[in-house]
Design a protein around this motif. Structure first.
Motif, PDB file in Angstrom:
ATOM      1  N   GLU A 145       0.833  -1.206   0.000  1.00 39.78           N
ATOM      2  CA  GLU A 145       0.000   0.000   0.000  1.00 39.78           C
ATOM      3  C   GLU A 145       0.865   1.253   0.000  1.00 39.78           C
ATOM      4  OE1 GLU A 145      -3.796   1.954   2.399  1.00 39.78           O
ATOM      5  OE2 GLU A 145      -3.073  -0.063   2.907  1.00 39.78           O
ATOM      6  N   PHE A 146       1.957   1.252   0.767  1.00 38.90           N
ATOM      7  CA  PHE A 146       2.842   2.413   0.783  1.00 38.90           C
ATOM      8  C   PHE A 146       3.562   2.573  -0.557  1.00 38.90           C
ATOM      9  CE2 PHE A 146       2.016   2.506   5.255  1.00 38.90           C
ATOM     10  CZ  PHE A 146       2.257   3.823   5.627  1.00 38.90           C
ATOM     11  N   ARG A 147       3.879   1.449  -1.187  1.00 34.81           N
ATOM     12  CA  ARG A 147       4.495   1.538  -2.520  1.00 34.81           C
ATOM     13  C   ARG A 147       3.512   2.149  -3.508  1.00 34.81           C
ATOM     14  NH1 ARG A 147       6.049  -3.185  -2.736  1.00 34.81           N
ATOM     15  NH2 ARG A 147       8.236  -2.845  -2.185  1.00 34.81           N
ATOM     16  N   ALA A 148       2.252   1.745  -3.409  1.00 36.88           N
ATOM     17  CA  ALA A 148       1.225   2.295  -4.299  1.00 36.88           C
ATOM     18  C   ALA A 148       1.048   3.785  -4.059  1.00 36.88           C
ATOM     19  CB  ALA A 148      -0.093   1.555  -4.092  1.00 36.88           C
ATOM     20  N   LEU A 171      12.757  14.174  -5.998  1.00 40.48           N
ATOM     21  CA  LEU A 171      12.893  12.784  -5.604  1.00 40.48           C
ATOM     22  C   LEU A 171      11.985  11.920  -6.466  1.00 40.48           C
ATOM     23  CD1 LEU A 171      13.594  14.561  -2.995  1.00 40.48           C
ATOM     24  CD2 LEU A 171      13.155  12.470  -1.709  1.00 40.48           C
ATOM     25  N   GLY A 172      12.311  10.640  -6.564  1.00 39.75           N
ATOM     26  CA  GLY A 172      11.472   9.693  -7.278  1.00 39.75           C
ATOM     27  C   GLY A 172      10.690   8.821  -6.312  1.00 39.75           C
ATOM     28  N   PRO A 173       9.759   8.012  -6.813  1.00 39.22           N
ATOM     29  CA  PRO A 173       8.949   7.131  -5.954  1.00 39.22           C
ATOM     30  C   PRO A 173       9.801   6.212  -5.069  1.00 39.22           C
ATOM     31  CG  PRO A 173       8.047   7.188  -8.165  1.00 39.22           C
ATOM     32  CD  PRO A 173       9.356   7.913  -8.224  1.00 39.22           C
ATOM     33  N   ARG A 174      10.870   5.682  -5.621  1.00 37.48           N
ATOM     34  CA  ARG A 174      11.727   4.791  -4.823  1.00 37.48           C
ATOM     35  C   ARG A 174      12.399   5.553  -3.688  1.00 37.48           C
ATOM     36  NH1 ARG A 174      16.554   0.802  -7.157  1.00 37.48           N
ATOM     37  NH2 ARG A 174      17.229   0.020  -5.109  1.00 37.48           N
ATOM     38  N   ASP A 175      12.859   6.769  -3.960  1.00 38.96           N
ATOM     39  CA  ASP A 175      13.473   7.591  -2.905  1.00 38.96           C
ATOM     40  C   ASP A 175      12.494   7.796  -1.753  1.00 38.96           C
ATOM     41  OD1 ASP A 175      15.893   8.107  -4.384  1.00 38.96           O
ATOM     42  OD2 ASP A 175      14.784   9.590  -5.558  1.00 38.96           O
ATOM     43  N   ILE A 176      11.253   8.112  -2.100  1.00 39.71           N
ATOM     44  CA  ILE A 176      10.242   8.410  -1.087  1.00 39.71           C
ATOM     45  C   ILE A 176       9.928   7.171  -0.264  1.00 39.71           C
ATOM     46  CG2 ILE A 176       7.813   9.058  -0.764  1.00 39.71           C
ATOM     47  CD1 ILE A 176       8.162  10.921  -3.205  1.00 39.71           C
ATOM     48  N   LEU A 177       9.710   6.043  -0.914  1.00 43.00           N
ATOM     49  CA  LEU A 177       9.382   4.811  -0.193  1.00 43.00           C
ATOM     50  C   LEU A 177      10.540   4.386   0.706  1.00 43.00           C
ATOM     51  CD1 LEU A 177       7.414   2.513   0.328  1.00 43.00           C
ATOM     52  CD2 LEU A 177       8.437   1.297  -1.611  1.00 43.00           C
ATOM     53  N   GLU A 178      11.755   4.431   0.196  1.00 43.75           N
ATOM     54  CA  GLU A 178      12.906   4.018   1.003  1.00 43.75           C
ATOM     55  C   GLU A 178      13.070   4.906   2.228  1.00 43.75           C
ATOM     56  OE1 GLU A 178      16.247   3.948  -1.628  1.00 43.75           O
ATOM     57  OE2 GLU A 178      15.748   1.946  -2.432  1.00 43.75           O
ATOM     58  N   LEU A 179      12.809   6.205   2.063  1.00 48.63           N
ATOM     59  CA  LEU A 179      12.929   7.105   3.208  1.00 48.63           C
ATOM     60  C   LEU A 179      11.829   6.836   4.233  1.00 48.63           C
ATOM     61  CD1 LEU A 179      14.645   9.407   4.333  1.00 48.63           C
ATOM     62  CD2 LEU A 179      13.030  11.007   3.306  1.00 48.63           C
TER      63      LEU A 179
END
Length: 274
Positions: A145-148, A171-179
């Motif tokens: 859900e957080f990835r979505a 930032l990109g989606p991966r940056d945001i999710l990883e943070l």
């Protein structure tokens, strides 16, 4: 400098990035740290309200607003941005230690700074962040859900529209999710940071950070968000907290109320702005 009414702009260069800093207002010094996906332009209403009786310094974190793009967006990287801005004491010329206000990720950065430089902070106002959660906010079951959410097309259309403006996010989606995942690790140890802080702390929190649904993850996450603050107040009974019955956008929807909380908490009635 305490009586300044015009806004000054300058830049801080460190770690291969350029951080734009703004300063304006009059009165007690205050440094405002934005959070993930927010810029000083986004926080314009709160900043202008605070400048009525505070000497406000604010800035953009790397990859946000007018700051330059970076090759890393970890918590430590953002933490270094705040430390770099506050290290510019000569250029800032603040007459006394500032009140440090942080929103979301910015609240966590503020706690880390205050724990390492307690003599350099007069007080903390932490807006919907720096929560010493008793258990992880994002479990393996929550990850899809957080990835979505990090990849949400509507959000990215807004981000694309802001590209090249003072509100851009690089930032990109991966940056945001990883943070977001990293923040669980940071908050697992943040209670020890609070133990090293020797100044007034006021929390301004959303009661519905995960929304107001009675199904899915929302009830658990909202309970967990409140449990973290209960844990902090138990550890530090001198900590005060204000809850708003709204979501994480409270810094935008309740700017006037938050400005008044900051004013009341850290601007005594008998203190006259110079």
């Amino acid at each position: 400098m305490g009586g300044m009414t015009t806004t000054r702009h300058f830049t801080v260069h460190h770690d291969g990035v350029t951080i734009p800093v703004s300063r304006g207002g009059r009165g007690r010094p205050l440094v405002l740290c934005p959070g993930l996906n927010s810029t000083q332009a986004d926080l314009h209403e709160l900043i202008e309200l605070l400048r009525r009786d505070h000497d406000v310094v604010t800035f953009d974190l790397r990859g946000h607003g007018l700051a330059s793009v970076a090759d890393r967006y970890s918590f430590d990287a953002f933490r270094s941005d705040l430390f770099a801005v506050l290290a510019e004491s000569g250029r800032l010329g603040l007459p006394s230690p500032p009140v440090l206000v942080g929103y979301s990720l910015g609240a966590d950065l503020a706690v880390h700074y205050a724990s390492e430089c307690p003599e350099a902070v007069a007080g903390l106002v932490l807006i919907d962040g720096a929560n010493p959660l008793p258990e992880p906010f994002i479990t393996d079951a929550d990850l899809p859900e957080f990835r979505a959410m990090a990849e949400d097309p509507a959000m990215w259309r807004e981000i694309e529209r802001a590209r090249g403006t003072v509100r851009q996010v690089l930032l990109g989606p991966r940056d945001i999710l990883e943070l977001q995942v990293e923040m669980d690790v940071v908050r697992a140890g943040i209670l020890d940071r609070y133990r090293r802080i020797d100044c007034p702390i006021h929390m301004v929190m959303s009661a519905a950070i995960a929304g107001d649904s009675t199904e899915g993850r929302a009830p658990r996450h909202n309970r967990l968000w409140r449990a973290g603050i209960d844990r902090l107040v138990h550890e530090r009974p001198d900590t005060s907290a204000t809850w708003f019955d709204t979501g994480h956008q409270l810094v935008f929807t309740h700017a006037r109320e938050i400005a008044e909380i900051i004013r009341s908490a850290h601007h005594p009635a008998d203190e006259v702005a110079s």
